[in-house]
Design a protein around this motif. Structure first.
Motif, PDB file in Angstrom:
ATOM      1  N   TYR A 256       0.846  -1.193   0.000  1.00  0.00           N
ATOM      2  CA  TYR A 256       0.000   0.000   0.000  1.00  0.00           C
ATOM      3  C   TYR A 256       0.880   1.240   0.000  1.00  0.00           C
ATOM      4  O   TYR A 256       2.092   1.178   0.218  1.00  0.00           O
ATOM      5  CB  TYR A 256      -0.902   0.037   1.241  1.00  0.00           C
ATOM      6  CG  TYR A 256      -1.903  -1.080   1.337  1.00  0.00           C
ATOM      7  CD1 TYR A 256      -3.146  -0.970   0.746  1.00  0.00           C
ATOM      8  CD2 TYR A 256      -1.602  -2.248   2.039  1.00  0.00           C
ATOM      9  CE1 TYR A 256      -4.079  -2.007   0.838  1.00  0.00           C
ATOM     10  CE2 TYR A 256      -2.524  -3.283   2.133  1.00  0.00           C
ATOM     11  CZ  TYR A 256      -3.757  -3.157   1.532  1.00  0.00           C
ATOM     12  OH  TYR A 256      -4.668  -4.173   1.626  1.00  0.00           O
ATOM     13  N   GLY A 257       0.249   2.373  -0.234  1.00  0.00           N
ATOM     14  CA  GLY A 257       0.895   3.653   0.009  1.00  0.00           C
ATOM     15  C   GLY A 257       0.407   4.190   1.346  1.00  0.00           C
ATOM     16  O   GLY A 257      -0.715   3.902   1.764  1.00  0.00           O
ATOM     17  N   ALA A 258       1.250   4.950   2.024  1.00  0.00           N
ATOM     18  CA  ALA A 258       0.850   5.574   3.293  1.00  0.00           C
ATOM     19  C   ALA A 258       1.181   7.059   3.221  1.00  0.00           C
ATOM     20  O   ALA A 258       2.345   7.436   3.095  1.00  0.00           O
ATOM     21  CB  ALA A 258       1.566   4.923   4.473  1.00  0.00           C
TER      22      ALA A 258
ATOM     23  N   ALA B 105      -6.836  17.493   9.317  1.00  0.00           N
ATOM     24  CA  ALA B 105      -6.649  17.695   7.877  1.00  0.00           C
ATOM     25  C   ALA B 105      -6.633  16.362   7.135  1.00  0.00           C
ATOM     26  O   ALA B 105      -7.257  16.209   6.078  1.00  0.00           O
ATOM     27  CB  ALA B 105      -5.363  18.466   7.614  1.00  0.00           C
ATOM     28  N   LEU B 106      -5.932  15.376   7.691  1.00  0.00           N
ATOM     29  CA  LEU B 106      -5.856  14.077   7.028  1.00  0.00           C
ATOM     30  C   LEU B 106      -7.196  13.338   7.110  1.00  0.00           C
ATOM     31  O   LEU B 106      -7.597  12.652   6.167  1.00  0.00           O
ATOM     32  CB  LEU B 106      -4.755  13.228   7.665  1.00  0.00           C
ATOM     33  CG  LEU B 106      -4.260  12.045   6.812  1.00  0.00           C
ATOM     34  CD1 LEU B 106      -3.652  12.528   5.514  1.00  0.00           C
ATOM     35  CD2 LEU B 106      -3.250  11.216   7.589  1.00  0.00           C
TER      36      LEU B 106
ATOM     37  N   LEU C 261      -7.531   5.043   7.921  1.00  0.00           N
ATOM     38  CA  LEU C 261      -6.819   6.142   8.578  1.00  0.00           C
ATOM     39  C   LEU C 261      -6.360   5.607   9.918  1.00  0.00           C
ATOM     40  O   LEU C 261      -7.181   5.288  10.783  1.00  0.00           O
ATOM     41  CB  LEU C 261      -7.731   7.355   8.765  1.00  0.00           C
ATOM     42  CG  LEU C 261      -7.087   8.579   9.413  1.00  0.00           C
ATOM     43  CD1 LEU C 261      -6.009   9.158   8.510  1.00  0.00           C
ATOM     44  CD2 LEU C 261      -8.133   9.648   9.717  1.00  0.00           C
ATOM     45  N   VAL C 262      -5.045   5.479  10.106  1.00  0.00           N
ATOM     46  CA  VAL C 262      -4.528   4.805  11.292  1.00  0.00           C
ATOM     47  C   VAL C 262      -3.665   5.752  12.117  1.00  0.00           C
ATOM     48  O   VAL C 262      -2.664   6.279  11.643  1.00  0.00           O
ATOM     49  CB  VAL C 262      -3.728   3.542  10.897  1.00  0.00           C
ATOM     50  CG1 VAL C 262      -4.662   2.480  10.380  1.00  0.00           C
ATOM     51  CG2 VAL C 262      -2.687   3.842   9.827  1.00  0.00           C
ATOM     52  N   PRO C 263      -4.050   6.023  13.367  1.00  0.00           N
ATOM     53  CA  PRO C 263      -3.247   6.879  14.235  1.00  0.00           C
ATOM     54  C   PRO C 263      -2.040   6.123  14.771  1.00  0.00           C
ATOM     55  O   PRO C 263      -1.974   4.892  14.732  1.00  0.00           O
ATOM     56  CB  PRO C 263      -4.214   7.247  15.359  1.00  0.00           C
ATOM     57  CG  PRO C 263      -5.153   6.080  15.429  1.00  0.00           C
ATOM     58  CD  PRO C 263      -5.292   5.575  14.024  1.00  0.00           C
TER      59      PRO C 263
ATOM     60  N   PRO D 119      -0.614  10.529  11.962  1.00  0.00           N
ATOM     61  CA  PRO D 119      -1.328   9.332  11.490  1.00  0.00           C
ATOM     62  C   PRO D 119      -0.931   9.031  10.043  1.00  0.00           C
ATOM     63  O   PRO D 119      -0.270   9.841   9.387  1.00  0.00           O
ATOM     64  CB  PRO D 119      -2.799   9.758  11.581  1.00  0.00           C
ATOM     65  CG  PRO D 119      -2.751  11.243  11.359  1.00  0.00           C
ATOM     66  CD  PRO D 119      -1.472  11.726  11.968  1.00  0.00           C
ATOM     67  N   TRP D 120      -1.345   7.882   9.561  1.00  0.00           N
ATOM     68  CA  TRP D 120      -1.148   7.504   8.160  1.00  0.00           C
ATOM     69  C   TRP D 120      -2.508   7.319   7.508  1.00  0.00           C
ATOM     70  O   TRP D 120      -3.433   6.773   8.114  1.00  0.00           O
ATOM     71  CB  TRP D 120      -0.390   6.184   8.045  1.00  0.00           C
ATOM     72  CG  TRP D 120       1.063   6.248   8.403  1.00  0.00           C
ATOM     73  CD1 TRP D 120       1.779   7.353   8.745  1.00  0.00           C
ATOM     74  CD2 TRP D 120       1.970   5.140   8.462  1.00  0.00           C
ATOM     75  NE1 TRP D 120       3.081   7.019   9.023  1.00  0.00           N
ATOM     76  CE2 TRP D 120       3.223   5.651   8.850  1.00  0.00           C
ATOM     77  CE3 TRP D 120       1.842   3.774   8.237  1.00  0.00           C
ATOM     78  CZ2 TRP D 120       4.346   4.843   9.012  1.00  0.00           C
ATOM     79  CZ3 TRP D 120       2.955   2.965   8.387  1.00  0.00           C
ATOM     80  CH2 TRP D 120       4.202   3.493   8.764  1.00  0.00           C
ATOM     81  N   MET D 121      -2.606   7.751   6.267  1.00  0.00           N
ATOM     82  CA  MET D 121      -3.754   7.405   5.442  1.00  0.00           C
ATOM     83  C   MET D 121      -3.301   6.320   4.474  1.00  0.00           C
ATOM     84  O   MET D 121      -2.396   6.541   3.661  1.00  0.00           O
ATOM     85  CB  MET D 121      -4.298   8.612   4.679  1.00  0.00           C
ATOM     86  CG  MET D 121      -5.521   8.268   3.832  1.00  0.00           C
ATOM     87  SD  MET D 121      -6.365   9.718   3.148  1.00  0.00           S
ATOM     88  CE  MET D 121      -5.112  10.333   2.011  1.00  0.00           C
TER      89      MET D 121
END
Length: 554
Positions: free
Chosen positions: A240-242, A262-263, A284-286, A294-296
Motif C-alpha cells: 500500500y501507500g501511506a 486535515a488528514l 486512517l490509522v493513528p 497518522p497515516w492514510m
C-alpha cells in the motif's frame, strides 16, 4: 440551577442565548447545569463579547472541562439522553432538529469556537454580521457573535471578551483540550502475533489486525504538506501507500490535532467520492504516540503523469484527458472541488497495456455547497486567473483551467518549468504571447478542447461534463477504438435528436463560447478526414480500448 458565581472567562468557549422556537429549554434534559445568571455590575460586561445589546435569557455557557460527555466537543440536538446530547435544544426530533445535530469545539489553530453538523443536512447556516456561512460537516470557525439558524430553532452564540491574562490561560486550556481529544481517539489494538520489531515509528496498526510497516524507512514522493511511503501489511503481504503529514518533534498537541483533522477530512472526502479514477483510501490509522502523525492508507501507484509525459502516444493522451475529466465530473457533481489539479497529482499505471490514470492528493479539496470559495490555494502556475483577483471568489471551474494546462502539456510544446513569460498579474499578455501561439500549433482536432478549457472567463470555460462529452464525440466517429459499432448515449442536457449531431454542430461545445454558430474563416477538415490525411498526427485507434466512462452517460 443557574450559576451564581462569577464565570471564569478563560475557560468559557461559547455562550448561547436569545433562543427562539425552544420554549421550555431550561426544563429539557440536564440543560440547567449550563445556565448562568449575568452579573449585575454594569462594568462587568466581558461575558457579552462585542455585543452592544444584552441577549435574551435563558443563557448557557460551555466551558472547557465542564459537563462534556465526549472529550472532542459538546453535542447539541433533541436527544434527551445527556450521555448522547450535552445540550438539548428541542423537545423531540419531530421539530426537524436531529437527536445529535451540532458539535461545538475549539479550533486547534486559533483556539476560537467552531460549529459543525453531525449528520449531512441542507438549509442550516449561521450569520456572521453581513456574511452567511453554510453549516456542514466541515467545522465553521468564528470569533464574533453569530446567529445560528436551524429552521425550527435559532439562537445567538458568541465568545466572551478576555483580559490578556485570561487569553494566556485560555490558550493553555485549549492545548490541553487538544491533548484530551488526541488521547481519546480509538486506536487499533496490535495483534499478539505482531513481531516486536514492528513496534517503531515506522509502524501503524489498522483494522482487521493489519500491521502496516515502512520496511525501507524511505519515501516514495513528497508533496506540499505530506509525503507518501511504500508500506507492507505484515498480515497479508499486500503493498500500500501511506500518506503521512509533515511534522516536527517539537510540535505541540495543537499541531498534532491539526494534522489529524486535515488528514481525516481528506480521507472522508476520498471515501465519499468512491470513483474508479480517483485513488482509493482504505484506512486512517493513528500512531500509538499521539504526537506522531497518522497515516492514510491508499492505493500504491508509484508513478505520476509528470514521470511519463514524454512517453505517451496519442491513445494514451486521449485516455489521460478522459480519466481526469470523468474524475472531475464526479467530484463536481458531489459539490467538491480539487483545487490542485496537476500532473504530479495524477497517478498512472499500465494494466494489460492499458494506461490507467487516477486523480490523487485531496489535501486542498473542499466541499462547497454554495459554489463559491475564497481560499488562495493550489500550485501557482496551474491556478486559474480568478484565483489572483483582488476580490477572491471562485468556483470549481478552477479545476478545468488546470486540466486545460495539462492538455497543453499533452498536445503542445508548452512546459511550465521553462515558461518565463507567466505572470499572474497579467494573464492577458501571457495568454496572447504564450498560450494562444501554442494552441495554434496543436493538432487541429484538439484546439477546441484547449480553447474551451483555457477560457479566461470562468462562466464560459467548459465544465468537466462538457469536456467528457466532447472527448466522447471526438472518439466515437461511428465506431469505437476497437472497431465495434456504437450508438451515442443521450446527454443529460440534450434530446434524442442531439445524438446525431457532430461535436462541431453542438452550440454547447463551441470552443469560443459564442452565442451563435459561425463558419470559421479558416475551416479545418473533419476528424475522420483528418485521421485519414494525417495518421501519424491524429490516429488514436488501435487494439487498445478507451475506458467505458468515455461515454458522457456513464
Amino acid at each position: 440551577m443557574a450559576t451564581t458565581e462569577t464565570i471564569d472567562l478563560s475557560k468559557v468557549v461559547l455562550i448561547l442565548g436569545s433562543f427562539t422556537g425552544a420554549d421550555g429549554i431550561l426544563t429539557f434534559s440536564d440543560n440547567s447545569r449550563y445556565q448562568f445568571q449575568p452579573p449585575n455590575k454594569d462594568a462587568d460586561r466581558q461575558w457579552m463579547g462585542c455585543q452592544s445589546e444584552e441577549p435574551k435569557p435563558p443563557l448557557f455557557y460551555l466551558a472547557m472541562g465542564e459537563h462534556m460527555f465526549d472529550p472532542s466537543g459538546w453535542v447539541l440536538g433533541s436527544d434527551p439522553d445527556s450521555d448522547k446530547c450535552d445540550l438539548q435544544i428541542a423537545e423531540s426530533n419531530r421539530t426537524g432538529i436531529s437527536r445529535r445535530l451540532l458539535k461545538i469545539d475549539v479550533s486547534p489553530g486559533t483556539h476560537s469556537p467552531r460549529i459543525a453538523l453531525i449528520p449531512d443536512r441542507k438549509g442550516l447556516y449561521i450569520k456572521d454580521g453581513a456574511r452567511t456561512l453554510i453549516l456542514s460537516r466541515e467545522a465553521v470557525e468564528f470569533s464574533r457573535p453569530v446567529d445560528v439558524e436551524l429552521g425550527a430553532v435559532s439562537f445567538r452564540a458568541w465568545p466572551p471578551l478576555r483580559t490578556d491574562s485570561q487569553k494566556r490561560q485560555h490558550r493553555k486550556l485549549a492545548r490541553s483540550f487538544s491533548e484530551d481529544v488526541l488521547r481519546a481517539i480509538p486506536k487499533y489494538i496490535p495483534s499478539i502475533r505482531s513481531l516486536p520489531e514492528t513496534l517503531t515509528h515506522n509502524t501503524r496498526y489498522g483494522k482487521d489486525g493489519a500491521v502496516y510497516v515502512n520496511e525501507s524507512g524511505g519515501l516514495e514522493g513528497r508533496g506540499a504538506h505530506a509525503s507518501v511511503m511504500k508500506v507492507t501489511d505484515r498480515v497479508t503481504g499486500k503493498i500500500y501507500g501511506a500518506k503521512e503529514p509533515y511534522y516536527k518533534s517539537s510540535d505541540d498537541h495543537d499541531a498534532a490535532r491539526k494534522r489529524l483533522e486535515a488528514l481525516r477530512k481528506e480521507y472522508e472526502n476520498i471515501s465519499k467520492l468512491d470513483h474508479p479514477y480517483i485513488v482509493r483510501a482504505y484506512d486512517l490509522v493513528p500512531a500509538e504516540d499521539v504526537t506522531l502523525p497518522p497515516w492514510m492508507i491508499i492505493e500504491y501507484i508509484p508513478q505520476d503523469l509528470r514521470d511519463v509525459l514524454t512517453d505517451l502516444d496519442e491513445h494514451d493522451k486521449m485516455a489521460v484527458m478522459t480519466y481526469l475529466s470523468s474524475a472531475l465530473q464526479h467530484m463536481h457533481e458531489q459539490n467538491m472541488a480539487h483545487r490542485d489539479v496537476k500532473p504530479e497529482n495524477a497517478l498512472v499505471e499500465r494494466q494489460n497495456e492499458q494506461l490507467i490514470v487516477k486523480l490523487a492528493d485531496f489535501g486542498t479539496s473542499k466541499r462547497d455547497h454554495a459554489g463559491k470559495m475564497e481560499s488562495f490555494t493550489g500550485t501557482k502556475i496551474y491556478m486559474a486567473p480568478e484565483l489572483f483577483n483582488q476580490a477572491l471568489q471562485y468556483t470549481n471551474k478552477v479545476d478545468l483551467w488546470s486540466l486545460g494546462l495539462i492538455a497543453m502539456q499533452l498536445y503542445t510544446t508548452w512546459d511550465p518549468r521553462k515558461d518565463e513569460q507567466w505572470d499572474p498579474r497579467d494573464f492577458g499578455s501571457w495568454m496572447r504571447g504564450t498560450i494562444l501561439p501554442c494552441i495554434a500549433r496543436a493538432p487541429s482536432q484538439f484546439r477546441p478542447l484547449l480553447k474551451g478549457l483555457l477560457h479566461q472567463r470562468p462562466e464560459k470555460r467548459w465544465s468537466a461534463g462538457k469536456c467528457l462529452r466532447w472527448l466522447w464525440k471526438l472518439n466515437q466517429v461511428g465506431e469505437d477504438v476497437a472497431g465495434n459499432n456504437v450508438s451515442s448515449p443521450r446527454d443529460n442536457e440534450g434530446t434524442a435528436n442531439d445524438k446525431k449531431r457532430p461535436a462541431s454542430m453542438d452550440p454547447e461545445l463551441n470552443a469560443e463560447g459564442d452565442e451563435r454558430q459561425r463558419r470559421s474563416p479558416h475551416p479545418s477538415i473533419s476528424t475522420g478526414r483528418a485521421r485519414a490525411a494525417s495518421p501519424a498526427e491524429t490516429h488514436i485507434k488501435d487494439e487498445r480500448s478507451l475506458p467505458s466512462t468515455l461515454s458522457p452517460g456513464a
